[in-house]
Design a protein around this motif. Sequence first.
Motif, PDB file in Angstrom:
ATOM      1  N   ALA A 140      80.211 107.333  40.681  1.00  0.00           N
ATOM      2  CA  ALA A 140      81.254 106.312  40.864  1.00  0.00           C
ATOM      3  C   ALA A 140      81.697 105.740  39.523  1.00  0.00           C
ATOM      4  N   ARG A 141      80.746 105.492  38.624  1.00  0.00           N
ATOM      5  CA  ARG A 141      81.069 104.963  37.293  1.00  0.00           C
ATOM      6  C   ARG A 141      81.939 105.945  36.517  1.00  0.00           C
ATOM      7  N   PHE A 142      81.586 107.218  36.578  1.00  0.00           N
ATOM      8  CA  PHE A 142      82.358 108.252  35.890  1.00  0.00           C
ATOM      9  C   PHE A 142      83.787 108.274  36.433  1.00  0.00           C
ATOM     10  N   GLN A 143      83.919 108.248  37.750  1.00  0.00           N
ATOM     11  CA  GLN A 143      85.238 108.251  38.381  1.00  0.00           C
ATOM     12  C   GLN A 143      86.040 107.019  37.971  1.00  0.00           C
ATOM     13  N   GLU A 144      85.400 105.868  38.000  1.00  0.00           N
ATOM     14  CA  GLU A 144      86.082 104.607  37.662  1.00  0.00           C
ATOM     15  C   GLU A 144      86.521 104.573  36.200  1.00  0.00           C
ATOM     16  N   LEU A 145      85.661 105.013  35.306  1.00  0.00           N
ATOM     17  CA  LEU A 145      85.963 104.931  33.879  1.00  0.00           C
ATOM     18  C   LEU A 145      86.953 105.988  33.399  1.00  0.00           C
ATOM     19  N   PHE A 146      86.858 107.195  33.949  1.00  0.00           N
ATOM     20  CA  PHE A 146      87.649 108.295  33.401  1.00  0.00           C
ATOM     21  C   PHE A 146      88.734 108.806  34.348  1.00  0.00           C
ATOM     22  N   ASN A 147      88.652 108.440  35.624  1.00  0.00           N
ATOM     23  CA  ASN A 147      89.645 108.866  36.603  1.00  0.00           C
ATOM     24  C   ASN A 147      90.020 110.330  36.376  1.00  0.00           C
ATOM     25  N   PRO A 148      89.020 111.216  36.386  1.00  0.00           N
ATOM     26  CA  PRO A 148      89.287 112.611  36.031  1.00  0.00           C
ATOM     27  C   PRO A 148      90.126 113.328  37.084  1.00  0.00           C
ATOM     28  N   GLY A 162      87.237 103.095  30.204  1.00  0.00           N
ATOM     29  CA  GLY A 162      86.623 104.319  29.677  1.00  0.00           C
ATOM     30  C   GLY A 162      87.021 104.574  28.242  1.00  0.00           C
ATOM     31  N   GLN A 163      88.305 104.364  27.917  1.00  0.00           N
ATOM     32  CA  GLN A 163      88.776 104.553  26.541  1.00  0.00           C
ATOM     33  C   GLN A 163      88.143 103.532  25.609  1.00  0.00           C
ATOM     34  N   GLU A 164      87.918 102.337  26.112  1.00  0.00           N
ATOM     35  CA  GLU A 164      87.316 101.280  25.307  1.00  0.00           C
ATOM     36  C   GLU A 164      85.840 101.563  25.026  1.00  0.00           C
ATOM     37  N   LEU A 165      85.088 101.944  26.065  1.00  0.00           N
ATOM     38  CA  LEU A 165      83.650 102.146  25.930  1.00  0.00           C
ATOM     39  C   LEU A 165      83.272 103.508  25.357  1.00  0.00           C
ATOM     40  N   TYR A 166      83.997 104.535  25.767  1.00  0.00           N
ATOM     41  CA  TYR A 166      83.672 105.908  25.389  1.00  0.00           C
ATOM     42  C   TYR A 166      84.960 106.633  24.989  1.00  0.00           C
ATOM     43  N   PRO A 167      85.552 106.270  23.866  1.00  0.00           N
ATOM     44  CA  PRO A 167      86.881 106.797  23.523  1.00  0.00           C
ATOM     45  C   PRO A 167      86.939 108.316  23.381  1.00  0.00           C
ATOM     46  N   LEU A 218      84.897 110.607  24.773  1.00  0.00           N
ATOM     47  CA  LEU A 218      84.691 111.234  26.078  1.00  0.00           C
ATOM     48  C   LEU A 218      85.933 111.067  26.950  1.00  0.00           C
ATOM     49  N   ALA A 219      86.565 109.919  26.902  1.00  0.00           N
ATOM     50  CA  ALA A 219      87.802 109.696  27.665  1.00  0.00           C
ATOM     51  C   ALA A 219      88.894 110.649  27.199  1.00  0.00           C
ATOM     52  N   ALA A 220      89.044 110.810  25.895  1.00  0.00           N
ATOM     53  CA  ALA A 220      90.061 111.717  25.362  1.00  0.00           C
ATOM     54  C   ALA A 220      89.752 113.158  25.748  1.00  0.00           C
ATOM     55  N   PHE A 221      88.494 113.534  25.681  1.00  0.00           N
ATOM     56  CA  PHE A 221      88.086 114.898  26.035  1.00  0.00           C
ATOM     57  C   PHE A 221      88.364 115.181  27.502  1.00  0.00           C
ATOM     58  N   ARG A 261      79.019 121.633  38.230  1.00  0.00           N
ATOM     59  CA  ARG A 261      77.567 121.510  38.243  1.00  0.00           C
ATOM     60  C   ARG A 261      77.185 120.630  39.437  1.00  0.00           C
ATOM     61  N   PRO A 262      75.920 120.685  39.881  1.00  0.00           N
ATOM     62  CA  PRO A 262      75.524 119.932  41.081  1.00  0.00           C
ATOM     63  C   PRO A 262      75.689 118.409  40.986  1.00  0.00           C
ATOM     64  N   THR A 263      75.573 117.856  39.779  1.00  0.00           N
ATOM     65  CA  THR A 263      75.707 116.402  39.617  1.00  0.00           C
ATOM     66  C   THR A 263      76.573 116.101  38.399  1.00  0.00           C
ATOM     67  N   THR A 264      77.062 114.876  38.343  1.00  0.00           N
ATOM     68  CA  THR A 264      77.827 114.441  37.165  1.00  0.00           C
ATOM     69  C   THR A 264      76.955 114.509  35.918  1.00  0.00           C
ATOM     70  N   ARG A 265      75.692 114.096  36.047  1.00  0.00           N
ATOM     71  CA  ARG A 265      74.779 114.170  34.899  1.00  0.00           C
ATOM     72  C   ARG A 265      74.675 115.615  34.397  1.00  0.00           C
ATOM     73  N   GLU A 266      74.459 116.555  35.287  1.00  0.00           N
ATOM     74  CA  GLU A 266      74.324 117.953  34.876  1.00  0.00           C
ATOM     75  C   GLU A 266      75.620 118.479  34.262  1.00  0.00           C
ATOM     76  N   PHE A 267      76.752 118.033  34.781  1.00  0.00           N
ATOM     77  CA  PHE A 267      78.051 118.390  34.214  1.00  0.00           C
ATOM     78  C   PHE A 267      78.133 117.936  32.758  1.00  0.00           C
ATOM     79  N   LEU A 268      77.781 116.684  32.504  1.00  0.00           N
ATOM     80  CA  LEU A 268      77.856 116.139  31.143  1.00  0.00           C
ATOM     81  C   LEU A 268      76.810 116.764  30.227  1.00  0.00           C
ATOM     82  N   VAL A 269      75.618 116.996  30.739  1.00  0.00           N
ATOM     83  CA  VAL A 269      74.576 117.639  29.936  1.00  0.00           C
ATOM     84  C   VAL A 269      75.014 119.055  29.554  1.00  0.00           C
TER      85      VAL A 269
END
Length: 105
Positions: free
Chosen positions: A70-78, A8-13, A15-18, A86-94
């Motif tokens: 699953a991708r969000f969880q794997e990349l960012f381990n929030p 996650g830090q490599e691909l989306y530094p 967003l990972a930091a945030f 929000r109802p979905t990860t997409r809506e959360f990010l939007v």
Amino acid sequence: MPIIISKGQELYPELAAFMGGWFHQDFDIHGDSLEEVVAAFKAESDPDLIRPLVDDIDAFLSSGDEGMDARFQELFNPDIIPTAFRPTTREFLVAIREELIAERS
């Protein structure tokens, strides 16, 4: 000792930091809602950090909806569950994206 960088830090530094810095297990020190947390980030951060973060969100969103949770969880381990905000990860990010680019008077 080598520095370990997550995928996650490599691909989306930005967003990972945030996610690690603002939506962690004690996120509520910044506010009780997504809007309050993002407002605290904007108030405490250099405005030049917003565009790269929005770009990372856009890039992640463009990676497709299938398997996004699953991708969000794997990349960012929030430490939080996006669907608690929000109802979905997409809506959360939007919603984060919209708050980041919103002009406040």
